[in-house]
Design a protein around this motif. Structure first.
Motif: not given
Length: 99
Positions: A89-90, A94-99
């Motif tokens: 989940t983390t 984190v991947k989603d936030n980097d966009r």
């Protein structure tokens, strides 16, 4: 769990069989033969009863300790699964936030 051919004996039957070994002075094999049960089953019950009374061989674990160990292992497995879910989940967020 055992298969469909495994016999199940009541706790009372097991206690009586163990008491018969203790009181008769006969061997486990002789008592098992008389009762019509496997000598290995009776030997296991007898060994477990001795461990529960604190008379077992060094390193033998009582039923209460065995149950506690089983419970703790189950809890540990559940915690490990939760940790893995949290890691995934983390990583997703984190991947989603980097966009």
């Amino acid at each position: 769990m055992g298969n469909k051919y495994t016999k199940r004996y009541t706790d009372e039957f097991k206690r009586d069989a163990i008491a018969l070994v203790d009181s008769s002075g006969r061997t486990v094999t002789a008592v098992a033969r008389e009762l019509g049960i496997s000598s290995e089953s009776l030997r296991g019950w007898y060994r477990e009863a001795k461990a529960d009374r604190g008379e077992g061989a060094p390193g033998e674990v009582s039923s209460a300790k065995r149950e506690e160990l089983k419970r703790l292992r189950r809890e540990n497995r559940e915690q490990q699964q939760k940790i893995e879910i949290l890691k995934k989940t983390t990583a997703f967020f984190v991947k989603d936030n980097d966009r």
